[in-house]
Motif scaffolding. Structure first.
Motif, short mmCIF file in Angstrom:
data_model
loop_
_atom_site.label_atom_id
_atom_site.label_comp_id
_atom_site.label_asym_id
_atom_site.label_seq_id
_atom_site.Cartn_x
_atom_site.Cartn_y
_atom_site.Cartn_z
N CYS A 21 10.17 -9.76 -30.94
CA CYS A 21 11.25 -9.78 -30.28
C CYS A 21 11.30 -9.90 -28.57
CB CYS A 21 12.13 -8.44 -30.48
SG CYS A 21 13.84 -8.30 -29.88
N LEU A 22 10.19 -9.28 -28.19
CA LEU A 22 9.98 -9.37 -26.61
C LEU A 22 9.52 -10.77 -26.68
CD1 LEU A 22 8.00 -6.13 -25.67
CD2 LEU A 22 10.43 -6.80 -25.46
N ASN A 23 8.85 -11.29 -27.32
CA ASN A 23 8.34 -12.82 -27.23
C ASN A 23 9.36 -13.92 -27.07
OD1 ASN A 23 5.71 -12.00 -26.93
ND2 ASN A 23 5.21 -12.65 -28.98
N LYS A 24 10.40 -13.41 -28.00
CA LYS A 24 11.87 -14.50 -28.00
C LYS A 24 12.59 -14.21 -26.89
CE LYS A 24 15.88 -15.40 -30.54
NZ LYS A 24 16.55 -15.77 -29.25
N LEU A 25 12.64 -12.85 -26.44
CA LEU A 25 13.52 -12.59 -25.25
C LEU A 25 12.77 -13.26 -24.21
CD1 LEU A 25 14.22 -8.76 -25.26
CD2 LEU A 25 15.73 -10.53 -24.67
N ASN A 26 11.34 -13.35 -23.88
CA ASN A 26 11.05 -13.76 -22.78
C ASN A 26 11.01 -15.37 -22.84
OD1 ASN A 26 9.86 -11.54 -21.42
ND2 ASN A 26 8.17 -11.28 -22.79
N THR A 27 11.16 -15.92 -23.87
CA THR A 27 11.35 -17.62 -24.01
C THR A 27 12.70 -17.76 -23.62
OG1 THR A 27 9.73 -17.55 -25.87
CG2 THR A 27 11.60 -19.43 -25.66
N ASP A 28 13.71 -16.82 -23.96
CA ASP A 28 15.25 -17.01 -23.48
C ASP A 28 15.18 -16.95 -22.18
OD1 ASP A 28 15.79 -17.57 -26.25
OD2 ASP A 28 16.62 -15.18 -26.65
N ILE A 29 14.03 -15.96 -21.52
CA ILE A 29 14.58 -15.74 -20.15
C ILE A 29 13.86 -16.86 -19.29
CG2 ILE A 29 13.46 -14.38 -18.09
CD1 ILE A 29 13.77 -11.97 -20.13
N THR A 30 12.83 -17.56 -19.82
CA THR A 30 12.46 -18.97 -19.28
C THR A 30 13.24 -20.01 -19.37
OG1 THR A 30 10.34 -18.26 -20.08
CG2 THR A 30 10.60 -20.78 -19.43
N GLN A 31 13.98 -20.00 -20.37
CA GLN A 31 15.24 -21.15 -20.28
C GLN A 31 16.26 -20.80 -19.38
OE1 GLN A 31 17.05 -21.52 -24.23
NE2 GLN A 31 18.31 -23.09 -23.71
N TYR A 32 16.59 -19.59 -19.30
CA TYR A 32 17.68 -18.85 -18.52
C TYR A 32 17.32 -19.15 -16.86
CZ TYR A 32 20.28 -15.52 -15.34
OH TYR A 32 20.73 -15.03 -14.52
N SER A 57 17.86 -22.80 -15.64
CA SER A 57 19.31 -22.80 -15.59
C SER A 57 20.33 -22.41 -14.66
CB SER A 57 20.11 -23.11 -16.90
OG SER A 57 20.25 -21.86 -17.26
N CYS A 58 19.77 -21.19 -14.07
CA CYS A 58 20.48 -20.56 -13.14
C CYS A 58 20.21 -20.75 -11.68
CB CYS A 58 20.28 -18.93 -13.59
SG CYS A 58 18.79 -18.22 -13.10
N PRO A 59 21.00 -20.32 -10.86
CA PRO A 59 20.61 -20.28 -9.43
C PRO A 59 19.15 -19.55 -9.22
CG PRO A 59 22.87 -19.87 -9.50
CD PRO A 59 22.35 -19.83 -11.05
N PRO A 60 18.43 -19.87 -8.18
CA PRO A 60 17.00 -19.29 -8.01
C PRO A 60 17.31 -17.86 -7.58
CG PRO A 60 17.24 -21.52 -6.78
CD PRO A 60 18.62 -21.15 -7.60
N ILE A 61 18.57 -17.41 -7.10
CA ILE A 61 18.49 -16.07 -6.60
C ILE A 61 18.92 -15.20 -8.10
CG2 ILE A 61 20.77 -16.01 -6.20
CD1 ILE A 61 20.23 -14.40 -3.60
N MET A 62 19.05 -15.75 -9.00
CA MET A 62 19.43 -14.97 -10.24
C MET A 62 18.55 -14.95 -11.12
SD MET A 62 22.45 -14.06 -9.57
CE MET A 62 22.89 -13.42 -11.13
N GLN A 63 17.17 -15.67 -10.95
CA GLN A 63 16.11 -15.83 -11.82
C GLN A 63 15.69 -14.36 -12.16
OE1 GLN A 63 13.35 -18.77 -10.41
NE2 GLN A 63 14.71 -20.28 -11.03
N ARG A 64 15.16 -14.03 -13.45
CA ARG A 64 14.66 -12.88 -13.65
C ARG A 64 12.87 -12.80 -14.29
NH1 ARG A 64 19.32 -11.77 -12.48
NH2 ARG A 64 20.50 -10.28 -13.01
N GLY A 65 12.37 -11.66 -14.15
CA GLY A 65 11.29 -11.76 -14.50
C GLY A 65 10.80 -11.49 -16.07
N PHE A 66 9.68 -11.52 -16.51
CA PHE A 66 9.49 -11.29 -18.13
C PHE A 66 9.52 -9.47 -18.46
CE2 PHE A 66 7.09 -15.41 -17.87
CZ PHE A 66 8.12 -16.09 -18.25
N ILE A 67 9.81 -9.51 -19.79
CA ILE A 67 10.27 -8.17 -20.26
C ILE A 67 8.87 -7.82 -20.95
CG2 ILE A 67 11.22 -6.91 -21.98
CD1 ILE A 67 13.76 -8.46 -21.12
N THR A 68 8.25 -6.47 -20.82
CA THR A 68 7.16 -5.92 -21.52
C THR A 68 7.39 -4.69 -22.19
OG1 THR A 68 6.46 -4.65 -19.55
CG2 THR A 68 5.55 -6.99 -19.92
N LEU A 69 6.68 -3.99 -23.05
CA LEU A 69 6.90 -2.67 -23.44
C LEU A 69 7.11 -1.85 -22.20
CD1 LEU A 69 4.57 -2.61 -26.37
CD2 LEU A 69 7.05 -2.79 -26.60
N GLU A 70 6.37 -1.83 -21.24
CA GLU A 70 6.31 -0.92 -20.10
C GLU A 70 7.56 -1.10 -19.11
OE1 GLU A 70 3.69 -2.95 -20.78
OE2 GLU A 70 2.67 -1.58 -21.95
#
Length: 120
Positions: A83-94, A97-110
Motif C-alpha cells: 500500500c505504501l509503495n503504491k502511495l509513493n508511486t502516486d505521490i511521484t506522479q502527483y 503535475s502540481c506546482p513545485p510549492i505543492m510537492q510532497r515527500g514520500f510516506i514511510t511507516l514511521e
C-alpha cells in the motif's frame, strides 16, 4: 465588412448593440468591479474546474487514511508495505503535475501520521 478578425468582431458587436439586444444586460451603465486574487483561479472556480493534481491530492489523502487503518489492523505487514509503495508511486506522479510549492515527500511507516497532516 473587413476580413481582419478584430474588425469582424467589432461589426458583430456593433450590429448586436444597434439592434437593442444589449439594452437589458445585467449591470449596464454601472462601473465594473475588479476581481481580487488570481484571475485564472477565479475563472476556474466559477467553471467548477478542478485541476487534475488537486483531484489526485484528494485521492492520495483518502489512500493515506486507508493505509493508516490497514496499519492499525495488521501492523507492519507486507500488505501495508504494498500500500505504501503504491502511495509513493502516486505521490511521484502527483509531484510531476502540481506546482513545485505543492510537492510532497514520500510516506514511510514511521512518518505516515505526520504526512497525513501535511495532506490535509
Amino acid at each position: 465588412m473587413s476580413l481582419y478578425r478584430g474588425d469582424f468582431m467589432d461589426d458583430i458587436v456593433g450590429n448586436y448593440e444597434k439592434s437593442g439586444k444589449m439594452d437589458d444586460l445585467h449591470g449596464k451603465g454601472k462601473p465594473l468591479e475588479p476581481s481580487s486574487g488570481d484571475p485564472l483561479q477565479g475563472v476556474l472556480k466559477e467553471a467548477n474546474y478542478l485541476p487534475g493534481w488537486l483531484e489526485q491530492q484528494q485521492l492520495i489523502r483518502k489512500d493515506i487514511i486507508q493505509a493508516i487503518e490497514l496499519l492499525r489492523l495488521e501492523g507492519a505487514s507486507p500488505k501495508v508495505q504494498i500500500c505504501l509503495n503504491k502511495l509513493n508511486t502516486d505521490i511521484t506522479q502527483y509531484n510531476t503535475s502540481c506546482p513545485p510549492i505543492m510537492q510532497r515527500g514520500f510516506i514511510t511507516l514511521e512518518n505516515i501520521h505526520t504526512k497525513l497532516e501535511q495532506w490535509n
